[in-house]
Design an enzyme around this catalytic site. Structure first.
Site, PDB file in Angstrom:
ATOM      1  N   ALA A   1      -0.114   5.314   1.349  1.00  0.00           N
ATOM      2  CA  ALA A   1      -0.335   6.211   2.658  1.00  0.00           C
ATOM      3  C   ALA A   1      -0.443   5.051   3.824  1.00  0.00           C
ATOM      4  CB  ALA A   1      -1.392   6.995   2.341  1.00  0.00           C
ATOM      5  N   LYS A   7     -11.508   6.319  -3.242  1.00  0.00           N
ATOM      6  CA  LYS A   7     -11.993   7.601  -2.545  1.00  0.00           C
ATOM      7  C   LYS A   7     -13.553   7.609  -2.772  1.00  0.00           C
ATOM      8  CE  LYS A   7      -7.975   7.827  -0.876  1.00  0.00           C
ATOM      9  NZ  LYS A   7      -8.037   6.910   0.199  1.00  0.00           N
ATOM     10  N   ASP A  49       0.927  -1.115   0.005  1.00  0.00           N
ATOM     11  CA  ASP A  49       0.132  -0.067  -0.063  1.00  0.00           C
ATOM     12  C   ASP A  49       0.820   1.005   0.062  1.00  0.00           C
ATOM     13  OD1 ASP A  49      -2.269   1.319   0.427  1.00  0.00           O
ATOM     14  OD2 ASP A  49      -2.024   1.817   2.545  1.00  0.00           O
ATOM     15  N   ASP A  98      -2.301  -0.967   5.710  1.00  0.00           N
ATOM     16  CA  ASP A  98      -2.579  -0.630   7.128  1.00  0.00           C
ATOM     17  C   ASP A  98      -3.928  -0.300   7.533  1.00  0.00           C
ATOM     18  OD1 ASP A  98      -3.316   2.844   7.131  1.00  0.00           O
ATOM     19  OD2 ASP A  98      -2.270   1.682   5.242  1.00  0.00           O
TER      20      ASP A  98
END
Length: 275
Positions: A17, A56, A15, A189
């Site tokens: 960010a 998003k 991933d 994460d």
């Protein structure tokens, strides 16, 4: 031709960010708050973090489906948010995100060293993100100036379905020329990112402290008292429980030990789908 289990890892799908860049995953979170604010709708940082890892547009749709957020929207506009309203918020989110992404582009401590070590073992570096390509292009450029370039990048709008669907992870498998998904490990994460890896048939590693779940800067993480950190780890492990990651570690800096363990398990004939 006969099938044989892979004996070692061939690729790590990372991933962005909260995993390799932007400790605490602040770039997308703050922009969600600001985008909603431009429509006079308040969204808290905690609410904004909830669906993190999704594409998003889907993230904004999920936020709008929260009863509390939908009610705030109704008070302003006289209706609950439609898909067209979600698109309007998304279209405001995008330029804000592109404008401010550089503020949170620093590499996570240990990332470069770990990635170099993986490459030294012949492991290819794939990557994917909940960011659309327009944002990812800038993220990739910023990361390159800091010394990190993935072998392949898949943005959320480059596949039919983003996370938690497996399409982005599998697109990396194809592009990197990997012959077995069981020879891949997905590192993320967020829960949608772990589900993505699971559904793609890969090994999965959840990062508990560098990203969205803890939501602190690196300095804030390092400053936590040992009992507080232990309590936070316990809380975050519970958040990931239903997605069934194979491993949970604090940050990417802890990854080499996990890679070694996965290779040992593969050599013994273990497969990620059976665990």
């Amino acid at each position: 031709m006969n099938y044989s289990n892979p004996s070692q890892l061939q690729a790590a799908i990372l991933d962005w960010a909260g995993t390799v860049v932007d400790f605490g995953s602040f770039a997308p979170t703050q922009i969600f708050v600001e985008a909603f604010a431009e429509f006079d709708v308040q969204v808290s940082i905690e609410e904004a973090r909830g669906p993190m890892g999704m594409g998003k547009w889907d993230h904004i749709r999920t936020l709008c489906d929260l009863p509390e957020v939908a009610e705030r929207y109704r008070k302003v506009f006289g209706r609950t948010p439609t898909d067209a309203d979600v698109t309007a918020i998304y279209e405001r989110f995008m330029p804000l995100q592109i404008e401010k992404i550089a503020e949170h582009s620093a590499l996570i401590p240990g990332a470069l060293e770990v990635i170099a070590k993986l490459r030294g073992q012949g492991i290819k570096i794939g990557s994917c993100s909940g960011y659309p390509k327009q944002v990812m292009d800038k993220v990739v450029t910023l990361a390159a100036t800091n010394g990190y370039t993935a072998d392949h990048v898949v943005a959320t709008d480059e596949v039919p379905n983003g996370r938690p669907w497996p399409a982005q992870a599998l697109a990396n498998v194809i592009a990197l020329g990997i012959d077995d998904v069981a020879a891949c490990v997905k590192i993320d994460d967020t829960v949608p990112g772990i589900l993505e890896g699971r559904r793609a048939g890969m090994w999965t590693v959840a990062l508990t402290c560098s990203g969205n779940a803890l939501g602190l800067t690196y300095e804030g993480y390092r400053a936590l008292a040992s009992d507080t950190l232990a309590s936070e780890r316990k809380r975050i492990h519970k958040l990931f429980e239903a997605s069934r990651p194979h491993y949970l570690i604090d940050t990417i800096a802890d990854l080499p030990q996990v890679i070694a363990d996965i290779n040992q398990r593969l050599a013994r004939g273990e497969m990620p789908q059976g665990n």
